[in-house]
Design an enzyme around this catalytic site. Structure first.
Site, PDB file in Angstrom:
ATOM      1  N   ASP A 290       0.831  -1.200   0.000  1.00 21.09           N
ATOM      2  CA  ASP A 290       0.000   0.000   0.000  1.00 21.09           C
ATOM      3  C   ASP A 290       0.868   1.253   0.000  1.00 21.09           C
ATOM      4  OD1 ASP A 290       0.560   0.881   2.806  1.00 21.09           O
ATOM      5  OD2 ASP A 290      -0.414  -1.002   3.313  1.00 21.09           O
TER       6      ASP A 290
ATOM      7  N   GLU B 280      23.691 -22.957 -16.887  1.00 19.17           N
ATOM      8  CA  GLU B 280      22.595 -22.142 -16.320  1.00 19.17           C
ATOM      9  C   GLU B 280      23.156 -20.865 -15.683  1.00 19.17           C
ATOM     10  OE1 GLU B 280      19.262 -25.515 -15.072  1.00 19.17           O
ATOM     11  OE2 GLU B 280      20.969 -25.134 -13.752  1.00 19.17           O
TER      12      GLU B 280
END
Ligand code: DGJ
Length: 732
Positions: free
Chosen positions: A536, A616
Site C-alpha cells: 500500500d 545455467e
C-alpha cells in the site's frame, strides 16, 4: 491558476491539466459537489444538482417547498442526521449520545504548495517548481462546535488530487468519532463498473470488474494491515472504458491498516464512492480542544482509459511519496536465501551461496528468516533478536564482512511486529502483545502480535534493530509481518480508548519506521507481509519496494503483477527468479521466462545458485546483466499493459522511456493452442513520426502503433520474448 475560488458565488474549482473538480456552498451552507471529470472552463456547474422534490424523503425544515433533500444533492462530505441516507463520510457521537452532525460552511483558504498532515505521512511536492496548490475548507456544526477541515491538493501536471480530513472538537464536552472516511465522491448519474483487486496469500491483487448495480458494495480490510484480500486501490469506469479509451476514476488510500471502501448506486441512479479508515471496530475519543486526522486519499481521473490513470499514479508514487533515497536510484539485484535453504543453513553455506550469487551477477545477499535465537522452524523465537552464532558458526559482523569480501552487499530479514509464545521476549513481557484479557490468544503461524501502540515496545524494537544494524555492514532490511491482527485489546489503553487501537497500531508502526529509516538512510528497506498483504501507499513512504507475492511462479505472477500495476509502478514490486519446479505451483517454466517476468519489477533471485549448472549460471548472468542495462528504463518509463493475462493467451507489456527514445516489449505465452490464429501486436506510447529499430528492422512509430508487429504464429507454452526497441535516425 490551479485552484479558482469564486468567493461571491462560493464556487471552488480545482483544475489539473486534464481534469476539473468543483464544489459549491449550497443555500443553507452545506458543501455540495458539482463535478469531477474531464477539464472544463471554470464555470459554476451547480445547475447539475437536482433541486426538485425527493418524494417522501427527509429535507431541511428551512425549505418549505419540500425541496433541498440532502439525500439527492451531490455532497462533498455527508454526515449523519442531515437527511442523507447513503454511506457517510463521518459518523460521530455527541456528548448526549446523538449522532447528528450538521456541518455548514465557515471559510475557505488557499494554501501554497502541498498541505501537510501532523500525525500521518502524506504526499509531497517533488520539487519547489512542481505546480501544487492546496485548499482548506472549514465546516462547522454550530450546536456541538465540532469543526472539520477538508484538505485538497492539486498536483496539476500529474492530474492527481489528494484529500484529507481533520476533525476538531471546539466544544466543551468529549465526542466520539465512530467512522471517518477520507474521501467521499458523488456522481449525479452514470452507469459504472467497479474494478477492484481481490486476492489471497500467493494470489494477491487479482483484477475483478463488476457492474455497479442499485446497491452498496462494501469492501476493505479487517486484517489489521491493508491486506491481501482487497487492495485499497480501486477504480470506477464507464462500461465501455478500456486501457486506452474512456472515462475512469482511480482512488487509493495512503494507509497500512484496516480500511473501508464503498461504491454505491442509489435508486435514482446517483453514485457515491467512499474510502477511509476501517469502520468495523473503530472509535476515537476527541476531548475538547483535540483534533484528529484521517489518512490521505488519492484521486485521479482519466478520459484516456486505465493506462492514463496508471501513469498518473505511477508518477505520484515514484516522485511524491517515498522518503528513501533508493526510490530514485538504481537498486541492487538481490539473492534471497529463503527458497534456497529455508531454515537449513549455516554461515559457510551462506558464503557458498554468496560466491555463486556473485557469479550470476547478484549485488546483495539477503539472509532471510532463521538467523536468530532458537529459530529452527517457524514455530518459535520471534522476538529473540540476538544472532544465533552457534548456528551461523560466526558472528553477524563476520558473516557480513565475508559476504562483502565475496563482492556482495549484505541484507537481513526481520519480523519486528511479532513474538512467538516460545520466546524469551514473550516469557519476559507477555503484556507486550495484543491479547484479550483472560482469554487464550488466537494464533497465526503460531505467533502473536506485539502491541505497537505501546511506546515501550517501539523503543525496544528500535533499539534491538539498531543494535543489529550497527553490529555489521548491513545494507538492506526486509521487514516482514506474517499474521493478521485479530486480538484487538491493549493493556496500555483504558476502556474509553480501546476502539482507537487499530489506528494507534498503524501510527506506532509509522513512527517506528520513520525513526529507523531516518537513522539508517543508506539501508534499503523492503516491505513484506506474508509477501503482499501490506502492499500500500503507506508502506511505500518508508520502503521503496515490497515483496509482491510469495508466489514466484512466472505464470501466476503475470496476473499478480498485472493487478498490482494499476496503482503501483514496477520499481515498487519485488520480483524474483526462483527454481523449478516452482515451490508454490509445481510448474516448470523456462529460466528466460522467469527472468523476463521478474524484470517487470525490482529484480532478484530466490534460489540456490550453487545448484545451477555452469551453463545455467552463464545464462543467468546474461539475464542479470540485461536487467541492469534496462533497470533505469523499467523504473522510470511509462508502463503499458498491452494484453491481460486474464483473457489472452499471450500476455504482453511495454515500457516506454519518458523521452520516447527507447522501449522494452515483453511477451509471455501461457496457453498454447494447435493451429493458432495469426497474431499482430500494436505497440503503444511511441513517437509516431520517429523511426524505431526492432530487432533487425526499422519501422515508424506510427507503423508499430497502428499496423503493429507481426508475431510468430506458434509459441510453446511459457515461452517468452523480450524485445528492445530504440529510436534511430533515418540513416540508422
Ligand atoms: C514470509 C515471506 O513472504 C517469505 O518471503 C519469507 O521471508 C518468510 N516469511 C520467512 O518466514
Amino acid at each position: 491558476m490551479t485552484i479558482i475560488l469564486d468567493k461571491s458565488a462560493n464556487v471552488f474549482t480545482l483544475q489539473s491539466k486534464h481534469s476539473t473538480y468543483q464544489m459549491k456552498v449550497g443555500k443553507l451552507g452545506n458543501l455540495l459537489h458539482t463535478y469531477y471529470g474531464a477539464r472544463l472552463s471554470a464555470q459554476d456547474l451547480s445547475y447539475l444538482l437536482f433541486d426538485g422534490e425527493n418524494h417522501f424523503a427527509p429535507y431541511p425544515s428551512e425549505f418549505s417547498n419540500r425541496r433541498g433533500s440532502l439525500d439527492i444533492l451531490s455532497q462533498e462530505f455527508p454526515t449523519a442526521g442531515t437527511g442523507d441516507l447513503r454511506s457517510l463520510g463521518l459518523l460521530l457521537e455527541n456528548a448526549d449520545g446523538s449522532r447528528v452532525l450538521d456541518l455548514r460552511f465557515v471559510e475557505v483558504k488557499l494554501l501554497p504548495g502541498k498541505y501537510a498532515l501532523e500525525s500521518l505521512p502524506a504526499f509531497f511536492a517533488a520539487s519547489d517548481d512542481e505546480k501544487v496548490e492546496s485548499l482548506e475548507i472549514t465546516l462547522r456544526d454550530e450546536l456541538s462546535q465540532v469543526e472539520i477541515q477538508l484538505l485538497y491538493a492539486v498536483f496539476e501536471d500529474k492530474d492527481v488530487i489528494t484529500r484529507a480530513l481533520r476533525v476538531k472538537n471546539l466544544g466543551e464536552q468529549a465526542v466520539r468519532i465512530k467512522k471517518a472516511q477520507s474521501l467521499v465522491l458523488d456522481f449525479h448519474s452514470g452507469d459504472f463498473d467497479l474494478i477492484h483487486f481481490q486476492g489471497r496469500w500467493a494470489m494477491e491483487r487479482q483484477f475483478e470488474r463488476q457492474a455497479l448495480t442499485h446497491s452498496t458494495t462494501s469492501f476493505g480490510s479487517n486484517y489489521g494491515v491493508s491486506g491481501n484480500r482487497q487492495n485499497p486501490g480501486f477504480l470506477l469506469a464507464d462500461k465501455a472504458t478500456t486501457e486506452d479509451f474512456g472515462d475512469c476514476y482511480g482512488f487509493n488510500l495512503l494507509y497500512s491498516g484496516n480500511w473501508t471502501a464503498t461504491a454505491e448506486k442509489s435508486s435514482l441512479g446517483q453514485n457515491r464512492v467512499t474510502l477511509g479508515l476501517g469502520d468495523a471496530d473503530f472509535s476515537w475519543q476527541l476531548l475538547p480542544g483535540e483534533s484528529f486526522e484521517a489518512p490521505e486519499a488519492l484521486l485521479s481521473f482519466s478520459n484516456q482509459g486505465f493506462t492514463g490513470l496508471s501513469h498518473n499514479f505511477h508518477d505520484m508514487v515514484r516522485e511524491n511519496l517515498c522518503l528513501s533515497k533508493y526510490s530514485r536510484t538504481a537498486r541492487p539485484v538481490l539473492l534471497n536465501n529463503w527458497e534456497a535453504t529455508y531454515f537449513d543453513f549455516d554461515g559457510e553455506k551462506l558464503l557458498e551461496i554468496a560466491a555463486s550469487a556473485k557469479e550470476i551477477g547478484a549485488d546483495l545477499l539477503v539472509l532471510d528468516d532463521g538467523w536468530f535465537g532458537n529459530r529452527f522452524d517457524d514455530n518459535r523465537a520471534l522476538g529473540d533478536w540476538h544472532v544465533n552464532e552457534e548456528k551461523l558458526g560466526m558472528s553477524m559482523g563476520e558473516l557480513a564482512r565475508r559476504v562483502n569480501e565475496a563482492g556482495l552487499k549484505f541484507g537481513i530479514w526481520f519480523e519486528p511486529e511479532m513474538v512467538s509464545e516460545d520466546s524469551d521476549l514473550y516469557r519476559l513481557h507477555p503484556d507486550w502483545t495484543l491479547n484479550f484479557p483472560d482469554r487464550k490468544p488466537l494464533l497465526g503461524r503460531n505467533q502473536l502480535n506485539l502491541d505497537l501502540s505501546k511506546k515501550l515496545v517501539r523503543v525496544y524494537l528500535f533499539e534491538v534493530i539498531s543494535k543489529l544494524l550497527d553490529s555489521a555492514e548491513i545494507s538492506y532490511l526486509k521487514w516482514d509481518m506474517n499474521r493478521p491482527i485479530s486480538d484487538w485489546y491493549s493493556s496500555g489503553l483504558d476502556r474509553e480508548h480501546q476502539g482507537e487501537l487499530q489506528h494507534r497500531y498503524v501510527l506506532g508502526l509509522y513512527e517506528l519506521l520513520s525513526s529507523l529509516t531516518t537513522r539508517y538512510p543508506d539501508v534499503l528497506f523492503e516491505g513484506c507481509a506474508s509477501s503482499g498483504a501490506r502492499f500500500d501507499l503507506g508502506m511505500l513512504v518508508y520502503q521503496p519496494q515490497i515483496w509482491t507475492s510469495d508466489n514466484t511462479d512466472a505464470v501466476n505472477r503475470l496476473k499478480i503483477q498485472y493487478g498490482t500495476s494499476f496503482f503501483y509502478p514496477l520499481s515498487t514490486m519485488g520480483a524474483h527468479v526462483s527454481a523449478v519446479p516452482n515451490h508454490q505451483t509445481g510448474r516448470e517454466t523456462p529460466l528466460e521466462t522467469r527472468a523476463n517476468v521478474a524484470m517487470a519489477g525490482s529484480y532478484g533471485y530466490e534460489l540456490d545458485p550453487t545448484k545451477l549448472t555452469e551453463a545455467e549460471k552463464a545464462q543467468t548472468l546474461v539475464l542479470t546483466e540485461r536487467y541492469k542495462d534496462y533497470q533505469e528504463l523499467i523504473f522510470s518509463g511509462d508502463y503499458y499493459r498491452l494484453s491481460s493475462p486474464f483473457d489472452s493467451e499471450l500476455t504482453a507489456w511495454q515500457i516506454v522511456a519518458k523521452d520516447l527514445s527507447e522501449s522494452l516489449l515483453t511477451l509471455v505465452a501461457t496457453n498454447a493452442e494447435g493451429n493458432p490464429p495469426f497474431n499482430y501486436l500494436k505497440l503503444k506510447g511511441l513517437d509516431a513520426t520517429a523511426l524505431y529499430e526492432v530487432e533487425d528492422h526499422k519501422y515508424f512509430g506510427s507503423v508499430l502503433m497502428n499496423a503493429g508487429l507481426r508475431l510468430a504464429q506458434s509459441r510453446a507454452d511459457y515461452s517468452s520474448q523480450q524485445i528492445y526497441i530504440r529510436k534511430v535516425d533515418k540513416d540508422g
